[in-house]
Design a protein around this motif. Structure first.
Motif, PDB file in Angstrom:
ATOM      1  N   ALA A  60       0.528  -1.245   0.024  1.00 14.68           N
ATOM      2  CA  ALA A  60      -0.245  -0.271   0.004  1.00 14.68           C
ATOM      3  C   ALA A  60       0.920   0.954  -0.197  1.00 14.68           C
ATOM      4  O   ALA A  60       0.371   2.433  -0.252  1.00 14.68           O
ATOM      5  N   ARG A  61       2.323   1.025   0.603  1.00 13.80           N
ATOM      6  CA  ARG A  61       2.859   1.881   0.303  1.00 13.80           C
ATOM      7  C   ARG A  61       3.482   2.627  -0.274  1.00 13.80           C
ATOM      8  O   ARG A  61       4.477   3.820  -1.238  1.00 13.80           O
ATOM      9  N   VAL A  62       3.926   1.812  -1.826  1.00 15.25           N
ATOM     10  CA  VAL A  62       4.229   1.752  -3.142  1.00 15.25           C
ATOM     11  C   VAL A  62       3.145   2.085  -4.043  1.00 15.25           C
ATOM     12  O   VAL A  62       3.487   3.010  -4.415  1.00 15.25           O
ATOM     13  N   PHE A  63       1.990   1.463  -3.471  1.00 17.90           N
ATOM     14  CA  PHE A  63       0.786   2.247  -4.387  1.00 17.90           C
ATOM     15  C   PHE A  63       0.624   3.445  -3.471  1.00 17.90           C
ATOM     16  O   PHE A  63       0.258   4.802  -4.612  1.00 17.90           O
ATOM     17  N   ALA A  64       0.766   3.790  -2.378  1.00 19.20           N
ATOM     18  CA  ALA A  64       0.793   5.510  -2.294  1.00 19.20           C
ATOM     19  C   ALA A  64       1.258   6.756  -2.936  1.00 19.20           C
ATOM     20  O   ALA A  64       1.148   7.345  -3.430  1.00 19.20           O
ATOM     21  N   ALA A  65       2.829   6.139  -3.291  1.00 14.97           N
ATOM     22  CA  ALA A  65       3.892   6.458  -4.039  1.00 14.97           C
ATOM     23  C   ALA A  65       3.450   6.955  -5.468  1.00 14.97           C
ATOM     24  O   ALA A  65       4.019   7.718  -5.995  1.00 14.97           O
ATOM     25  N   ALA A  80       8.581   7.028  -8.513  1.00 13.36           N
ATOM     26  CA  ALA A  80       8.760   6.930  -7.433  1.00 13.36           C
ATOM     27  C   ALA A  80       8.044   5.485  -6.510  1.00 13.36           C
ATOM     28  O   ALA A  80       8.081   5.214  -5.358  1.00 13.36           O
ATOM     29  N   VAL A  81       7.450   4.551  -7.329  1.00 14.40           N
ATOM     30  CA  VAL A  81       8.262   2.988  -7.489  1.00 14.40           C
ATOM     31  C   VAL A  81       8.976   2.705  -7.228  1.00 14.40           C
ATOM     32  O   VAL A  81       8.594   1.949  -5.228  1.00 14.40           O
ATOM     33  N   LEU A  82      10.175   2.709  -7.357  1.00 16.99           N
ATOM     34  CA  LEU A  82      11.347   2.598  -7.097  1.00 16.99           C
ATOM     35  C   LEU A  82      11.954   2.930  -5.931  1.00 16.99           C
ATOM     36  O   LEU A  82      12.194   1.961  -5.309  1.00 16.99           O
ATOM     37  N   ASP A  83      11.725   3.662  -5.421  1.00 19.83           N
ATOM     38  CA  ASP A  83      11.923   4.460  -4.316  1.00 19.83           C
ATOM     39  C   ASP A  83      11.578   4.233  -2.839  1.00 19.83           C
ATOM     40  O   ASP A  83      12.346   3.569  -1.964  1.00 19.83           O
ATOM     41  N   ARG A  87      13.006   1.312  -0.166  1.00 22.99           N
ATOM     42  CA  ARG A  87      13.068   1.684   1.441  1.00 22.99           C
ATOM     43  C   ARG A  87      12.460   0.376   2.141  1.00 22.99           C
ATOM     44  O   ARG A  87      12.382   0.532   3.190  1.00 22.99           O
ATOM     45  N   ILE A  88      11.262  -0.035   1.400  1.00 22.87           N
ATOM     46  CA  ILE A  88      10.835  -1.156   2.242  1.00 22.87           C
ATOM     47  C   ILE A  88      11.662  -2.370   1.964  1.00 22.87           C
ATOM     48  O   ILE A  88      11.126  -3.060   2.827  1.00 22.87           O
ATOM     49  N   ALA A  89      12.491  -2.994   0.755  1.00 23.92           N
ATOM     50  CA  ALA A  89      13.616  -3.602   0.694  1.00 23.92           C
ATOM     51  C   ALA A  89      13.981  -3.802   2.120  1.00 23.92           C
ATOM     52  O   ALA A  89      14.697  -4.689   2.611  1.00 23.92           O
ATOM     53  N   ASN A  90      14.608  -2.285   2.262  1.00 24.36           N
ATOM     54  CA  ASN A  90      15.646  -1.986   3.648  1.00 24.36           C
ATOM     55  C   ASN A  90      15.193  -2.940   4.660  1.00 24.36           C
ATOM     56  O   ASN A  90      15.521  -3.272   5.479  1.00 24.36           O
ATOM     57  N   VAL A  91      13.356  -2.284   4.840  1.00 20.68           N
ATOM     58  CA  VAL A  91      12.983  -2.419   5.794  1.00 20.68           C
ATOM     59  C   VAL A  91      12.628  -4.418   5.557  1.00 20.68           C
ATOM     60  O   VAL A  91      12.856  -4.920   7.253  1.00 20.68           O
ATOM     61  N   LEU A  92      12.303  -4.874   5.255  1.00 18.73           N
ATOM     62  CA  LEU A  92      12.190  -6.258   4.690  1.00 18.73           C
ATOM     63  C   LEU A  92      13.697  -7.394   5.358  1.00 18.73           C
ATOM     64  O   LEU A  92      13.431  -8.323   5.735  1.00 18.73           O
ATOM     65  N   ARG A  93      14.109  -6.356   5.150  1.00 16.72           N
ATOM     66  CA  ARG A  93      15.742  -7.123   5.279  1.00 16.72           C
ATOM     67  C   ARG A  93      16.154  -6.710   6.677  1.00 16.72           C
ATOM     68  O   ARG A  93      17.809  -7.241   7.458  1.00 16.72           O
ATOM     69  N   ARG A  94      16.012  -6.191   7.359  1.00 20.95           N
ATOM     70  CA  ARG A  94      15.737  -5.389   8.845  1.00 20.95           C
ATOM     71  C   ARG A  94      16.412  -6.886   9.413  1.00 20.95           C
ATOM     72  O   ARG A  94      15.752  -7.798   9.510  1.00 20.95           O
ATOM     73  N   TYR A  95      17.712  -6.830  10.987  1.00 23.12           N
ATOM     74  CA  TYR A  95      17.325  -7.844  10.999  1.00 23.12           C
ATOM     75  C   TYR A  95      18.443  -8.865  11.165  1.00 23.12           C
ATOM     76  O   TYR A  95      19.098  -9.630  11.537  1.00 23.12           O
ATOM     77  N   LEU A  96      18.307  -9.127   9.376  1.00 19.56           N
ATOM     78  CA  LEU A  96      18.653 -10.274   8.704  1.00 19.56           C
ATOM     79  C   LEU A  96      20.549 -10.812   8.648  1.00 19.56           C
ATOM     80  O   LEU A  96      21.173 -11.460   8.490  1.00 19.56           O
ATOM     81  N   ARG A  97      21.350  -9.126   8.634  1.00 21.12           N
ATOM     82  CA  ARG A  97      23.247  -9.229   9.141  1.00 21.12           C
ATOM     83  C   ARG A  97      23.045 -10.105  10.356  1.00 21.12           C
ATOM     84  O   ARG A  97      24.167 -10.169  10.705  1.00 21.12           O
ATOM     85  N   VAL A  98      22.099  -9.524  10.895  1.00 22.22           N
ATOM     86  CA  VAL A  98      22.739 -10.096  12.832  1.00 22.22           C
ATOM     87  C   VAL A  98      22.662 -11.672  12.318  1.00 22.22           C
ATOM     88  O   VAL A  98      23.048 -12.056  13.276  1.00 22.22           O
ATOM     89  N   LEU A  99      21.189 -12.069  12.343  1.00 25.59           N
ATOM     90  CA  LEU A  99      21.834 -13.926  11.616  1.00 25.59           C
ATOM     91  C   LEU A  99      22.737 -13.944  11.129  1.00 25.59           C
ATOM     92  O   LEU A  99      23.118 -15.542  11.356  1.00 25.59           O
ATOM     93  N   ASN A 100      23.245 -13.729  10.045  1.00 23.69           N
ATOM     94  CA  ASN A 100      23.743 -14.004   8.971  1.00 23.69           C
ATOM     95  C   ASN A 100      25.669 -13.751  10.451  1.00 23.69           C
ATOM     96  O   ASN A 100      26.192 -14.552  10.581  1.00 23.69           O
ATOM     97  N   GLY A 101      25.257 -12.618  11.300  1.00 22.90           N
ATOM     98  CA  GLY A 101      26.302 -12.274  12.259  1.00 22.90           C
ATOM     99  C   GLY A 101      26.605 -13.500  13.528  1.00 22.90           C
ATOM    100  O   GLY A 101      27.878 -14.199  14.455  1.00 22.90           O
TER     101      GLY A 101
END
Length: 208
Positions: A60-65, A80-83, A87-101
Motif C-alpha cells: 500500500a505504501r508503494v501504491f501510495a507513492a 517513485a515506485v522504485l524509491d 525503502r521497503i526492501a530495506n525494512v524487510l531485510r532488517r535484522y537479517l545481518r544479525v542472523l548472518n552474524g
C-alpha cells in the motif's frame, strides 16, 4: 556469549516470521480489488490515495507513492515506485545481518572456548602429580569441546533461517516490483491518454 547469541537468534526469527507474513506485505485481496477498480476507472486520485493510506501493508505504501504521481510521466511514476520499493526492501531485510552474524560468530566463539579450555586442561595435567594419565586428558578435552558443539548448535539453525528469510524477502520484493509496474501502466500520463483515446475511438466506430 553463545547463549546470548542463541537468544538473539530466537527473537529475530520470531520477529521476522511475523513481519514477513504475506498478508502483512502483499495482501492479495487488497491488491486485486485496488487494481481492478483502477482498471475500471472507479477511483480518482484522492480516493485511491485514501484507500492506500487506510491499508497497513507495505504494498500500500508503494501504491501510495505511485498515486501521488498520478498523471505524471511513466518515468516519474516508476521512479517513485522504485524509491519506495527500495525503502521497503530495506525494512524487510532488517535484522537479517544479525542472523548472518550469529551464524558466523557462534562457531568462532565455540572454537575459542575449546582452545581456551584445552589450554587450561593441559596446564592442570602438567602441574598434576597424576601427569600422563590419559583419562584426565580425555576428560578435560571433552569438556572443552562442549563450547564448539554449542557454537555449532546455534550457528547451523541461524544460517538456515538466514537463507530462508533472504529467499522470502527476495520473493516478496519481486512481487512488489511486479505490482508496482502494473500500477505504473494504469495511472501514468501515457496510460491515461491511451485510455481516453480508446474511449473516444469507440463512439466514433459506432457512429460509422
Amino acid at each position: 556469549p553463545i547463549v546470548l547469541a542463541s537468544f538473539a537468534m530466537v527473537l529475530i526469527v520470531f520477529e521476522r516470521m511475523f513481519s514477513l507474513r504475506r498478508r502483512r506485505v502483499v495482501p492479495r485481496l487488497f491488491i486485486e480489488r485496488f487494481l481492478l477498480q483502477l482498471r475500471e476507472g472507479a477511483l480518482d486520485r484522492d480516493e485511491a490515495l485514501e484507500r492506500c493510506e487506510d491499508e497497513y501493508s507495505h504494498i500500500a505504501r508503494v501504491f501510495a507513492a505511485a498515486v501521488r504521481k498520478w498523471g505524471k510521466s511513466a518515468v516519474e511514476v516508476e521512479q517513485a515506485v522504485l524509491d519506495e520499493g527500495e525503502r521497503i526492501a530495506n525494512v524487510l531485510r532488517r535484522y537479517l545481518r544479525v542472523l548472518n552474524g550469529v551464524s558466523t560468530v557462534s562457531p568462532l566463539l565455540g572454537l575459542l572456548g575449546t582452545v581456551w579450555g584445552m589450554i587450561e586442561a593441559f596446564n592442570v595435567i602438567a602441574s598434576s602429580p597424576a601427569m600422563g594419565r590419559a583419562e584426565m586428558l580425555a576428560g578435560g578435552i571433552s569438556v572443552a569441546l562442549i563450547t564448539t558443539a554449542g557454537g555449532l548448535l546455534v550457528a547451523i539453525p541461524a544460517l538456515i533461517c538466514y537463507l530462508y528469510f533472504v529467499g522470502r524477502v527476495d520473493s516478496l520484493v519481486m512481487e512488489i516490483d511486479h505490482y508496482g509496474q502494473e500500477i505504473v501502466n494504469l495511472i501514468s500520463m501515457e496510460a491515461l491518454e491511451d485510455r481516453r483515446a480508446s474511449r473516444v475511438s469507440i463512439p466514433r466506430r459506432k457512429a460509422a
